[in-house]
Scaffold this active site. Structure first.
Site, PDB file in Angstrom:
ATOM      1  N   ARG A  87      33.372  27.135  43.182  1.00 18.00           N
ATOM      2  CA  ARG A  87      32.783  28.477  43.152  1.00 18.00           C
ATOM      3  C   ARG A  87      33.630  29.431  43.984  1.00 18.00           C
ATOM      4  O   ARG A  87      34.542  29.022  44.692  1.00 18.00           O
ATOM      5  CB  ARG A  87      31.338  28.437  43.670  1.00 18.00           C
ATOM      6  N   GLY A  88      33.283  30.728  43.905  1.00 16.49           N
ATOM      7  CA  GLY A  88      34.064  31.769  44.568  1.00 16.49           C
ATOM      8  C   GLY A  88      35.043  32.353  43.570  1.00 16.49           C
ATOM      9  O   GLY A  88      35.829  31.621  42.952  1.00 16.49           O
ATOM     10  N   ALA A  89      35.011  33.665  43.393  1.00 21.09           N
ATOM     11  CA  ALA A  89      35.769  34.301  42.308  1.00 21.09           C
ATOM     12  C   ALA A  89      37.248  33.903  42.264  1.00 21.09           C
ATOM     13  O   ALA A  89      37.743  33.461  41.216  1.00 21.09           O
ATOM     14  CB  ALA A  89      35.614  35.822  42.385  1.00 21.09           C
ATOM     15  N   ASP A 128      32.917  39.786  43.278  1.00 21.23           N
ATOM     16  CA  ASP A 128      33.211  39.018  42.073  1.00 21.23           C
ATOM     17  C   ASP A 128      33.825  39.887  40.982  1.00 21.23           C
ATOM     18  O   ASP A 128      34.528  39.372  40.114  1.00 21.23           O
ATOM     19  CB  ASP A 128      31.943  38.347  41.558  1.00 21.23           C
ATOM     20  N   ARG A 140      31.392  31.248  33.498  1.00 22.54           N
ATOM     21  CA  ARG A 140      30.772  32.243  34.394  1.00 22.54           C
ATOM     22  C   ARG A 140      31.140  33.643  33.894  1.00 22.54           C
ATOM     23  O   ARG A 140      32.330  33.982  33.861  1.00 22.54           O
ATOM     24  CB  ARG A 140      31.272  32.092  35.838  1.00 22.54           C
ATOM     25  N   LYS A 149      27.323  38.620  45.103  1.00 25.19           N
ATOM     26  CA  LYS A 149      26.136  37.769  45.079  1.00 25.19           C
ATOM     27  C   LYS A 149      24.868  38.584  45.281  1.00 25.19           C
ATOM     28  O   LYS A 149      24.835  39.509  46.097  1.00 25.19           O
ATOM     29  CB  LYS A 149      26.257  36.689  46.158  1.00 25.19           C
TER      30      LYS A 149
END
Length: 349
Positions: free
Chosen positions: A44-46, A237, A86, A248
């Protein structure tokens, strides 16, 4: 500790859903597992999603060499599967677009699949190295906005676990403390419903010796009212060309509270997070995640079965609430649009 790493012809990644109690690394040669890991937030994490998707395409390409007559159509399917994981984080599409240019050019020139694989791995490695370099620049620039004695609130996780190196929002904190010796206190929102702040940000910060206090999301307003917070730094993001920012869920609330309490609100992100094709935040697609993330905590049901749930993973912070955007190209202050478009011109030159 690198959250993802290309080893031989396999991808090794840290399963972030098991943190902070277990540090489990998994290794895969299957692009489908990479897609599932991104979708399930194991990765995870852009910025890290972009890096991992690029390596996922490499795994797909290596598998595709066994389909000599179907290699490039197979890559198209691999690309489509990875893109579907995503919808909000633009780094995913940015990285896959770069990879697609490589294999489409190879297809045009009738390049052998094995040679195309080598070029794709080289490009994915370049994307990772570039992210590391961008992290360092963002960290150093962000640290210039931090004073000795600052008490900083952050939301979700925008550290090394979300990127290829230092991180963005947390990178600035690390640089200020570890490189410049500034004394900093950090408040980490728990970040409901999946607790990335409590599980991941607190995990990172404490490992690096940064004094950290975790608070429930609904405590932030009171902490600001009590004068316990004097800066807010978050990641992003996707950023529209006018400066509207998706991050988020819960970030917008903090920005509104920061404005009321006259607290600077900073966004830290690489230019790969800017979507130059959209004008404003209303055009950013917001991922709606499974209701089970709210109805259950692990195996424990916490919401009545018949109750309906909404679970948007992100919200949009209007540019009018953002004090500055910290990128590797510099610190951008309002009005943002012309500065962001000038970055585009510089990149495309």
């Amino acid at each position: 500790m690198k959250p993802v790493e290309w080893i031989g012809n396999a991808l090794r990644y840290l399963d972030q859903t098991l943190l902070p109690t277990q540090e489990v690394f998994r290794e895969t040669t299957d692009f489908r597992e990479v897609a599932e890991a991104i979708k399930s937030l194991r990765i995870r994490g852009a910025p890290l999603i972009g890096i991992s998707a690029a390596y996922g395409l490499c795994l797909g390409a290596l598998e595709g060499t066994t389909r000599q007559n179907d290699f490039y159509p197979f890559l198209e399917r691999v690309d489509s599967i990875l893109r579907s994981t995503r919808p909000t984080a633009v780094n995913l599409f940015w990285a896959l677009d770069r990879m697609k240019k490589i294999w489409q050019e190879a297809q045009k020139n009738a390049t052998l699949p094995e040679e195309t694989c080598s070029r794709l791995i080289e490009e994915a490695t370049t994307i990772e190295r570039e992210d590391e370099a961008m992290n360092r620049k963002i960290a150093k620039l962000g640290a210039s906005l931090i004073q000795d004695g600052d008490v900083i609130l952050t939301h979700c996780n925008a550290g090394a676990l979300a990127c290829g190196a230092w991180g963005t929002a947390l990178g600035a904190i690390y640089w200020a403390q570890l490189k410049e010796g500034k004394k900093i206190q950090v408040y980490a929102d728990e970040t409901r419903p999946l607790l990335q702040g409590a599980r991941l940000t607190a995990y990172e910060l404490t490992r690096n010796g940064v004094p950290t206090r975790v608070i429930c999301d609904n405590m932030a307003a009171f902490m600001m009212q009590q004068g316990k917070i004097n800066k807010i730094i978050v990641g992003a993001d996707r950023i529209a060309t006018n400066g509207d920012t998706a991050n988020k869920i819960g970030t917008y609330s903090l920005a509104v509270l920061a404005r009321y309490h006259n607290i600077p609100f900073y966004v830290a992100a690489p230019t790969s997070t800017i979507d130059f094709e959209i004008v404003e935040g209303s055009q950013i697609p917001i991922e709606e995640r499974n209701a089970a993330e709210i109805k259950y905590w692990k195996e424990h049901q916490i919401v009545p079965e018949k109750a309906e749930v909404e679970n948007p993973a992100f919200d949009i912070t209007p540019n009018t609430l953002i004090t500055a955007i910290i990128t590797e190209q510099g610190i951008l202050y309002p009005p943002f649009q012309e500065k962001i478009l000038s970055i585009r011109r510089k990149i495309e030159r």
